[in-house]
Design a protein around this motif. Structure first.
Motif, PDB file in Angstrom:
ATOM      1  N   TYR A 228      -4.446  -9.061  -0.486  1.00  0.00           N
ATOM      2  CA  TYR A 228      -4.756  -7.789   0.181  1.00  0.00           C
ATOM      3  C   TYR A 228      -4.475  -6.630  -0.783  1.00  0.00           C
ATOM      4  CZ  TYR A 228      -4.856  -3.900   3.390  1.00  0.00           C
ATOM      5  OH  TYR A 228      -5.177  -2.697   3.980  1.00  0.00           O
ATOM      6  N   ASN A 229      -3.304  -6.681  -1.430  1.00  0.00           N
ATOM      7  CA  ASN A 229      -2.927  -5.598  -2.352  1.00  0.00           C
ATOM      8  C   ASN A 229      -3.940  -5.469  -3.484  1.00  0.00           C
ATOM      9  OD1 ASN A 229      -1.179  -5.021  -5.145  1.00  0.00           O
ATOM     10  ND2 ASN A 229      -0.800  -3.614  -3.455  1.00  0.00           N
ATOM     11  N   LYS A 230      -4.433  -6.599  -3.961  1.00  0.00           N
ATOM     12  CA  LYS A 230      -5.377  -6.597  -5.090  1.00  0.00           C
ATOM     13  C   LYS A 230      -6.654  -5.826  -4.741  1.00  0.00           C
ATOM     14  CE  LYS A 230      -7.457 -10.006  -8.135  1.00  0.00           C
ATOM     15  NZ  LYS A 230      -7.666 -11.442  -8.297  1.00  0.00           N
ATOM     16  N   PHE A 231      -7.156  -6.019  -3.523  1.00  0.00           N
ATOM     17  CA  PHE A 231      -8.461  -5.443  -3.186  1.00  0.00           C
ATOM     18  C   PHE A 231      -8.391  -4.179  -2.313  1.00  0.00           C
ATOM     19  CE2 PHE A 231      -9.415  -9.885  -4.136  1.00  0.00           C
ATOM     20  CZ  PHE A 231     -10.388  -9.706  -5.110  1.00  0.00           C
ATOM     21  N   PHE A 232      -7.300  -3.999  -1.584  1.00  0.00           N
ATOM     22  CA  PHE A 232      -7.242  -2.889  -0.619  1.00  0.00           C
ATOM     23  C   PHE A 232      -6.030  -1.981  -0.813  1.00  0.00           C
ATOM     24  CE2 PHE A 232      -9.484  -6.478   1.237  1.00  0.00           C
ATOM     25  CZ  PHE A 232     -10.692  -5.895   1.579  1.00  0.00           C
ATOM     26  N   GLY A 233      -5.094  -2.379  -1.673  1.00  0.00           N
ATOM     27  CA  GLY A 233      -3.892  -1.579  -1.890  1.00  0.00           C
ATOM     28  C   GLY A 233      -4.168  -0.372  -2.781  1.00  0.00           C
ATOM     29  N   ILE A 234      -3.390   0.700  -2.556  1.00  0.00           N
ATOM     30  CA  ILE A 234      -3.488   1.898  -3.404  1.00  0.00           C
ATOM     31  C   ILE A 234      -2.447   1.761  -4.510  1.00  0.00           C
ATOM     32  CG2 ILE A 234      -3.257   4.413  -3.468  1.00  0.00           C
ATOM     33  CD1 ILE A 234      -5.697   3.515  -1.859  1.00  0.00           C
ATOM     34  N   LYS A 235      -2.944   1.775  -5.756  1.00  0.00           N
ATOM     35  CA  LYS A 235      -2.062   1.474  -6.887  1.00  0.00           C
ATOM     36  C   LYS A 235      -1.831   2.659  -7.798  1.00  0.00           C
ATOM     37  CE  LYS A 235      -3.700  -3.252  -6.938  1.00  0.00           C
ATOM     38  NZ  LYS A 235      -4.783  -2.932  -5.982  1.00  0.00           N
ATOM     39  N   GLU A 236      -2.575   3.751  -7.551  1.00  0.00           N
ATOM     40  CA  GLU A 236      -2.362   4.963  -8.347  1.00  0.00           C
ATOM     41  C   GLU A 236      -2.708   6.174  -7.488  1.00  0.00           C
ATOM     42  OE1 GLU A 236      -6.600   4.842 -10.700  1.00  0.00           O
ATOM     43  OE2 GLU A 236      -4.859   3.843 -11.582  1.00  0.00           O
ATOM     44  N   PRO A 237      -2.189   7.368  -7.853  1.00  0.00           N
ATOM     45  CA  PRO A 237      -2.494   8.555  -7.057  1.00  0.00           C
ATOM     46  C   PRO A 237      -4.009   8.760  -6.952  1.00  0.00           C
ATOM     47  CG  PRO A 237      -0.751   9.010  -8.635  1.00  0.00           C
ATOM     48  CD  PRO A 237      -1.279   7.646  -8.971  1.00  0.00           C
ATOM     49  N   ILE A 238      -4.439   9.287  -5.804  1.00  0.00           N
ATOM     50  CA  ILE A 238      -5.872   9.521  -5.585  1.00  0.00           C
ATOM     51  C   ILE A 238      -6.089  11.013  -5.312  1.00  0.00           C
ATOM     52  CG2 ILE A 238      -6.283   7.190  -4.707  1.00  0.00           C
ATOM     53  CD1 ILE A 238      -6.176   8.285  -1.866  1.00  0.00           C
ATOM     54  N   GLY A 239      -7.322  11.425  -5.200  1.00  0.00           N
ATOM     55  CA  GLY A 239      -7.627  12.849  -4.987  1.00  0.00           C
ATOM     56  C   GLY A 239      -7.213  13.346  -3.608  1.00  0.00           C
TER      57      GLY A 239
END
Ligand code: CP
Length: 287
Positions: A228-239
């Motif tokens: 789940y983390n690989k495909f749907f997790g947020i791994k860096e700041p976003i806009g």
């Protein structure tokens, strides 16, 4: 008046709760509108944020709080729900604040009491105070509550938070979309489904991450939490601003390194929860 779900609220009512919550946050000298009222907290599911902040909100407004412990109650001796509530109602409390794993439970209880009933989360149905505190946090960051671009990512089909947000979205003309594994997405609803994570997080004001609800057996709908983390997790700041109702499964839906980013509003949501719950008490007692 009860607060059972946002489905039965109109825009004026939502705006009035929001306005009062902002007032409570900005004003120290407010009227203790719950002076000497008795609030019974009945949590049949675990909770950190909601239970504590309803209690603090009640105390700030001058109420007294009774925490009903179902594990030590006569429910354990076989007493049924209706008799339990009828007996508690006979003690004339002013509020029941109820969380239960059964959808519709707060409504059910409201049929057997003259007290105001507040839904603190019922199964997969609604979590109105969470959606309203999210709305307050959105208002603080965008100075508007209408026409927002919001994507909710995660275990949507099991999420009472997502359902309450759907009612807000309709009421406030949000551009609302969902994203997650197919097994987590509701079928046959009129909400846009994003194609991929990149699209889900782009051109949004707010991205709301949801927890995989292992206690509702959501784990069986995905291969693994790591997957789940690989495909749907947020791994860096976003806009966009990132929100999450909590509790967060760190490094599943949100990586620990991003948790501390300034655009992650999770702690602000919790802070606003107290003021929104004060406003909900105040609204119920004055309507
Ligand atoms: N957001 C939320 O309902 O958190 P708790 O389960 O800790 O109350």
């Amino acid at each position: 008046m009860h607060c059972l779900g946002l489905k039965s609220f109109n825009k004026n009512q939502v705006e009035s709760i929001l306005e009062k919550a902002v007032y409570f946050k900005n004003t120290k000298n407010y009227t203790k509108s719950l002076q000497d009222a008795i609030v019974v907290n009945m949590f049949f599911e675990n909770s950190t944020r909601t239970k504590t902040s309803f209690e603090i909100a009640a105390l700030k407004l001058g109420a007294r709080v009774v925490n009903f412990d179902y594990t030590k109650s006569s429910l354990q001796k076989g007493e049924n729900w209706i008799d339990t509530i009828t007996n508690l109602n006979a003690m004339h409390p002013d509020f029941f604040v109820i969380r239960h794993s059964y959808s519709g439970f707060a409504y059910y209880i409201s049929q057997f009491t003259q007290a105001n009933v507040i839904n603190a989360g019922d199964g997969t149905n609604e979590h109105p105070s969470q959606a309203l505190l999210d709305l307050m946090t959105m208002y603080e960051h965008k100075k508007d509550i209408e026409n927002l671009k919001v994507c909710i990512i995660g275990d949507i089909v099991n999420s009472r938070v997502a359902r309450s947000h759907m009612y807000l979205a309709k009421m406030l003309d949000w551009d609302l979309s969902f994203y997650g594994p197919n097994t987590f997405l509701p079928q046959n609803i009129d909400i846009k489904i994003e194609k991929d994570l990149k699209q889900a997080i782009s051109n949004k004001d707010f991205v709301i991450l949801l927890r995989i609800q292992l206690e509702r057996k959501s784990g069986v709908n995905i291969p693994s939490l790591g997957e789940y983390n690989k495909f749907f997790g947020i791994k860096e700041p976003i806009g966009a601003y990132i929100m999450h109702p909590g509790p967060v499964n760190r490094d599943v839906e949100l990586d620990s390194t991003v948790y501390i980013d300034r655009n992650v509003l999770i702690t602000k949501q919790v802070e606003n929860g107290v003021f929104v719950r004060m406003a909900i008490f105040d609204f119920c007692i004055s309507n």
